[in-house]
Design an enzyme around this catalytic site. Structure first.
Site, short mmCIF file in Angstrom:
data_model
loop_
_atom_site.label_atom_id
_atom_site.label_comp_id
_atom_site.label_asym_id
_atom_site.label_seq_id
_atom_site.Cartn_x
_atom_site.Cartn_y
_atom_site.Cartn_z
N LYS A 174 0.88 -1.18 0.00
CA LYS A 174 0.00 0.00 0.00
C LYS A 174 0.92 1.22 0.00
CE LYS A 174 -1.77 3.00 2.05
NZ LYS A 174 -1.52 4.41 1.69
N GLY A 223 6.77 5.22 8.28
CA GLY A 223 5.90 6.40 8.29
C GLY A 223 6.01 7.12 9.62
N SER A 224 4.95 7.81 9.98
CA SER A 224 5.01 8.65 11.18
C SER A 224 4.90 7.81 12.46
CB SER A 224 3.88 9.67 11.14
OG SER A 224 2.64 9.01 11.14
N THR A 225 5.40 8.38 13.55
CA THR A 225 5.34 7.69 14.84
C THR A 225 3.88 7.51 15.27
OG1 THR A 225 7.51 8.48 15.46
CG2 THR A 225 6.07 7.84 17.26
N GLY A 258 2.44 4.68 13.34
CA GLY A 258 3.13 3.45 13.75
C GLY A 258 2.55 2.89 15.04
N GLU A 310 9.47 1.58 11.05
CA GLU A 310 10.55 2.57 10.89
C GLU A 310 9.85 3.91 10.91
OE1 GLU A 310 12.45 5.33 9.67
OE2 GLU A 310 12.67 4.40 7.69
N CYS A 324 13.28 10.86 7.13
CA CYS A 324 13.13 10.47 8.55
C CYS A 324 14.42 10.66 9.31
CB CYS A 324 12.57 9.07 8.71
SG CYS A 324 12.76 8.01 7.31
N GLU A 363 9.22 16.42 15.14
CA GLU A 363 9.69 16.20 13.77
C GLU A 363 8.96 17.17 12.85
OE1 GLU A 363 8.73 12.42 11.85
OE2 GLU A 363 10.76 12.42 11.04
P1 ADP Z 1 3.45 10.84 6.76
O1 ADP Z 1 3.34 11.72 7.94
O2 ADP Z 1 4.82 10.59 6.26
O3 ADP Z 1 2.40 11.05 5.69
P2 ADP Z 1 1.94 8.59 7.62
O4 ADP Z 1 2.36 7.74 8.74
O5 ADP Z 1 0.70 9.39 7.72
O6 ADP Z 1 3.20 9.43 7.34
O7 ADP Z 1 1.82 7.73 6.29
C1 ADP Z 1 2.71 6.68 5.94
C2 ADP Z 1 1.92 5.57 5.29
O8 ADP Z 1 1.00 5.04 6.25
C3 ADP Z 1 1.07 6.00 4.10
O9 ADP Z 1 1.08 4.97 3.13
C4 ADP Z 1 -0.32 6.16 4.72
O10 ADP Z 1 -1.37 6.01 3.79
C5 ADP Z 1 -0.31 5.03 5.71
N1 ADP Z 1 -1.27 5.19 6.82
C6 ADP Z 1 -1.71 6.33 7.39
N2 ADP Z 1 -2.60 6.08 8.37
C7 ADP Z 1 -2.73 4.72 8.44
C8 ADP Z 1 -3.46 3.81 9.28
N3 ADP Z 1 -4.27 4.25 10.23
N4 ADP Z 1 -3.31 2.49 9.07
C9 ADP Z 1 -2.48 2.02 8.13
N5 ADP Z 1 -1.75 2.82 7.31
C10 ADP Z 1 -1.86 4.14 7.46
#
Ligand code: ADP
Length: 485
Positions: free
Chosen positions: A178, A231-233, A236, A253, A287, A386
């Protein structure tokens, strides 16, 4: 350069529409132009993809494939990326806004080298024979963990997809990917090339869509064995909690607030260059960005002057221009967030040395000039959170203990840099930093063989590296054989 854009779901080696029939636009942040309307995958599509990947995982064609052949498929995919490198570079730049110079010269070659490295690993994954008491032969098998759900961010779309895909496929897993909704284009192109390389249907499925729809459905799906997330904390943490419902293996990560520590005995010119690329490379949407620059007080003022000059030399402009060093911020929403941090820096008493200005290029786009704050104290918001943008916070320190204390005074622990000519000091600081990666007299160095990931709230599990891949994408089976009645 071909400009064909793949915009549908890639399931079982075919293009498909979303079950809902819905799409969402992906835009070029440098121009505001809509590049394509992308199929908006959601739970029903994730389910189709997982069923396909499960079937592929259990099929003899993939499960019993000779590992040498798996390696050759990965190598072939690397060849195909190489043959299409210009198109990958152009797609990445148009979707993300980063300079073509970066996508074509750094991101695409890195992805190629990751596929080549893990092609070599495919036939070197094996267990051990363990000396146990009694008349038994005991040995372990390293078996693929199963169907992997990979969820990736928008800052290094092709590269981070490769971080997940190459080792997972080398270990014999199948993958439902995804990609980030802001930047799905290179992942979709890669999927088509994987089929061309010869990966059987279902080994790689790609379902673009939103995090709360497609992403969350992937994490919850009982047919997925492991989640590999970057992605974001904040997200995560949600993923770890949600994956617990089906006891999935999870690797995260996450974000960083990485310190780049400059001692007075450093090669100042090299340190300024390293600190500048540490924060401004990739528009700071990295990151591991060295967003906290800790500088020994005796050289602080000279350092800030030199950093200011470098920041002002970062050409903001059309990402396709070869002279551009700062491209467009990925989206207007992200630029608004970053500007919020610029305002907080000012209002909390940091000194804006340069930058902090929103600009447009040819009347369009989300651009921000390279920004440096000095007189930052460790508790300010811009020193703790961040920002994910080209904003440096320079913090003075008094001695080595002070530097280590400030460096570790955050909930994150992804990366760190140390600049000194004193080798003993460099090693001491490297040991005491709570970070998954430490660069000494360098910054932002990566290799497919060297593990990358964080301490503390920057996550767990590692991307890259042979050992890390085997830990993450295989599970261990212990077999006992009675050898003597
Ligand atoms: P950023 O702040 O870098 O956009 P995110 O953590 O929001 O980071 O996004 C990183 C990835 O995680 C993207 O592919 C996003 O669509 C996906 N994502 C965001 N929210 C969720 C969630 N609740 N469950 C699973 N994946 C998610």
């Amino acid at each position: 350069m071909s400009s064909e854009i793949r915009s549908r779901l890639w399931i079982h080696n075919q293009w498909e529409d979303a079950a809902s029939g819905e799409t969402f636009p992906t835009t070029n942040p440098a121009t505001g132009e809509t590049l394509a309307h992308i199929a908006r995958g959601a739970a029903a599509d994730i389910d189709r993809a997982v069923v396909s990947s499960r079937e592929a995982f259990e099929s003899p064609e993939w499960r019993r494939m000779d590992p040498h052949k798996r390696g050759r498929l990965l190598w072939k995919l690397a060849d195909l990326i190489q043959a299409n490198a210009d198109e990958f570079g152009s797609l990445e730049t148009r979707d993300n806004g980063k300079p073509y110079f970066e996508s074509r010269k750094i991101d695409v070659p890195s992805a190629i080298s990751q596929f080549r490295y893990f092609a070599g690993l495919a036939d070197k994954i094996y267990g051990e024979v363990i000396p146990v008491p009694g008349p038994f032969l005991n040995y372990t098998l390293k078996e693929p963990v199963g169907v992997v759900g990979a969820i990736t961010p928008w800052n290094f779309p092709l590269n981070i997809v490769s971080w997940k895909l190459a080792p997972a496929l080398a270990c014999g897993c199948t993958v439902v990917l995804k990609p980030a909704e802001q930047t799905p284009l290179t992942a979709l192109f890669l999927a088509e090339l994987a089929a061309e390389a010869g990966f059987p249907a279902g080994v790689l499925n790609v379902v673009p869509g939103f995090g709360t729809e497609a992403g969350a459905a992937l994490v919850e799906h009982a047919g997925v064995d492991a989640i590999s997330f970057t992605g974001s904390t904040a997200v995560g943490k949600q993923i770890a909690a949600s994956a617990a419902g089906t006891v999935k293996k999870v690797s995260l990560e996450l974000g960083g607030k990485s310190p780049n520590i400059v001692f007075a005995d450093a090669d100042l010119k090299a340190a300024v260059r390293g600190a500048s690329t540490g924060i401004f490379y990739g528009k700071g949407e990295v990151c591991a960005a060295g967003s906290r620059i800790l500088v020994e007080r005796s050289i602080h003022d000279d350092f800030v002057e030199a950093l200011k000059a470098r920041a002002e030399g970062m050409t903001v402009g059309d990402p396709m221009e070869s002279t551009t060093r700062l491209g467009a911020i990925v989206s207007e929403a992200q630029l608004d967030r970053v500007m919020g941090y610029v305002e907080s820096g000012k209002s909390e008493g940091a000194r804006l040395v340069t930058g902090g200005e929103r600009v447009q290029v040819d009347g369009a786009g989300n651009f921000l000039t390279a920004t440096v704050f000095a007189d930052v104290t460790p508790e300010m918001t811009i020193a703790q959170e961040e920002i994910f943008g080209p904003v440096a916070a320079v913090i003075p320190f008094d001695d080595i203990d002070d530097a280590i204390r400030i460096a570790n005074d955050t909930r994150m622990g992804l990366a760190a840099g140390v600049w000194t000519r004193d080798i003993g000091k460099a090693h001491r600081v490297a040991r005491e930093l709570q970070a998954g990666i430490v660069w000494v007299n360098s910054y932002n160095m990566y290799d497919a063989g060297s593990p990358f990931g964080g301490y503390k709230e920057s996550g767990y599990g590692r991307d890259l590296g042979a050992q890390a891949a085997i830990e993450k994408y295989t599970q261990t089976k212990s077999v006992w054989v009675a050898v003597d009645g």
